[in-house]
Design a protein around this motif. Sequence first.
Motif, PDB file in Angstrom:
ATOM      1  N   TRP A   1     -12.415 -10.714  23.073  1.00  0.00           N
ATOM      2  CA  TRP A   1     -11.279 -11.077  23.919  1.00  0.00           C
ATOM      3  C   TRP A   1     -10.366  -9.893  24.195  1.00  0.00           C
ATOM      4  O   TRP A   1      -9.890  -9.705  25.300  1.00  0.00           O
TER       5      TRP A   1
ATOM      6  N   SER B   1     -12.080 -12.014  18.625  1.00  0.00           N
ATOM      7  CA  SER B   1     -10.945 -11.231  19.106  1.00  0.00           C
ATOM      8  C   SER B   1     -11.393  -9.864  19.620  1.00  0.00           C
ATOM      9  O   SER B   1     -10.766  -9.319  20.521  1.00  0.00           O
TER      10      SER B   1
ATOM     11  N   SER C   1      -6.431 -19.195  22.406  1.00  0.00           N
ATOM     12  CA  SER C   1      -6.770 -17.800  22.150  1.00  0.00           C
ATOM     13  C   SER C   1      -7.376 -17.655  20.760  1.00  0.00           C
ATOM     14  O   SER C   1      -6.995 -18.345  19.828  1.00  0.00           O
TER      15      SER C   1
END
Lengths: 309, 280
Positions: B187, B184, A2
């Motif tokens: 995401w 991010s 991630s």
Amino acid sequence: MSPIAIEADTPPQSRTFMRRFAGAPLPWIMPVIIVIGIFYLYPVIDVFRLSFTNATLIGENQQYTFGSISNALSSPQLPDILWATLIFVGGSVIGQQILGLAVAVTVIRGEKRGLFGTTILRTTALVAWVVPGIAGGIIWQMLFSEAPYGALNSILRLMHMPTVAWLSDPAMAPWSTLISNIWRGTAFSMVVMYAALKSIDPSLYEAAEVDGATASQQFFFVTLPQLRAAILVNMILITIQTVNTFDAIITLTGGGPGRATEVISLYVFNIVFRNYDLSGGSVLSVLMLIISLGLAFIYASFLPKEEEQ
Amino acid sequence: MSGRTGSRLGDAMSYLFMLVMFVFFAGPLTYLLSMALRDKREVYRGAARYIPDNPTIQNFITVLNNSYFPIYLWNGLKLAALSGFGVLIVALPAAYAFSRFQFRGKGLSMMGLLLFQMISPLVIMVPLYRYMNRLGLLDTHFAVVMVYVALGVPLATWLLKSTVDGIPRSLDEAAMIDGCNRFSVFWRIILPLSAPGIASVFIITVIAGWSQFLVPFLLLTKNDLMPIGVGIFNFRGMQTDSSIQLLAAACLISVVPAIVAFLSLQRLILGAMTSGAVKG
């Protein structure tokens, strides 16, 4: 992995690197560039190159020559193939465009007036569109077949009417393939036309009504001009789809009777993968490419110039 | 003619047209169903036995038992689903970049993508076949999936771009101020909010993959690797007029999954297509 983890675990230096890396557009587009490069750009360049050779699908030895080009283009079959393609593509484009527009107009009218069955019609048309090409060919063969199980002829017989040689008469077969292709493709035009119709400003119709325009006047002087761009874009898309279609024809007629329904894409397919004539097939592939791009540019030149916002 | 009778007449004509169109679009599929449910004798009654006297599901059982059909179905599903994921992996980042970055040649590359969309798979398959042959990738599902992905990427990028365009930029900016980097933001903001667009692109790609004939026909030779599209083509070659009811059953089996997938997500798919079409 991630991205948040990267942020937390990595030392500040590489974090700024990540930030700079991610802040540029190129890394994001890279996958598309690679895929398009490998699977589109390289093959297309190779097709151009191969058309200047005498390559076959089986032999590795090839020489550069103009022979394949002149052979392929002077082939006595080519005019028939191009004629079949013209009928198939021209007929499909006109048929799908008009029918798609008619269905879209009717569905919108039906929705407005709360008529029964508009959603059913829209859904059924779309279902035909999802049917795989090969299956579409098989389905229509069952309808057109001159064997006892053929649907259309058995209906004609029930009504004591003469039967039709849908697929075995060279004059009839092109129309049969055309009908089956219109069946499969109309839903696409319908969706595009439906979206375009929805985006027309309703006040245009109110103004036309105040001026006393009849329904058909409203259609020709308000609707059609407003749809111009959508119609042209749609024509480009369905032209290209149709030029490239051959799976439905393979199962329906196989290109026959004779060469009556052998369109250029099927011809290329046969030349390369049945005759192993790679260079000849490449020449005709390039011809196919030029036909679709040429038509696309002709349509596009009629598009209204884009207004800057 | 008063307005009211005028619109009554219009309604009647609408109904008539809708009925004709309904028969045109639904007729062929219902006839396929009718054929698939018949026994051998009733096949020869043609349209006179539109609703068979003795409907039977024996044809489906025969097809599923006596042939490679379950394998074809599985292969078709596998190839189509993998290509759906592949397309998303390739097209999503690009859609984000085309939507959020300003850079030179952006409009041109978007147009370029559409140009590639115009190229027939037939044109690129000639060199790709030789290429895969040399790399030893013939008869692999990997090669087939990669070509499916390439075929799906241009349209997917366009559709996903218009989805991302619909997400307010202020959300990105707020997240950036809170310390998110581009990854991010992508995401945590863009992906979740594009879920409907992602779902529809996925299903469009899967249905296109399910319908594919040319690519697997050329790249695969082993029967146990074939997907449904090629399977049914080969199956057709083995049938005669007297087993047409089996072909109908097989054909129906190949059509139904695509129809079900489409119907269950119809709203999403049409939404993505129409927003893409209108905004260009």
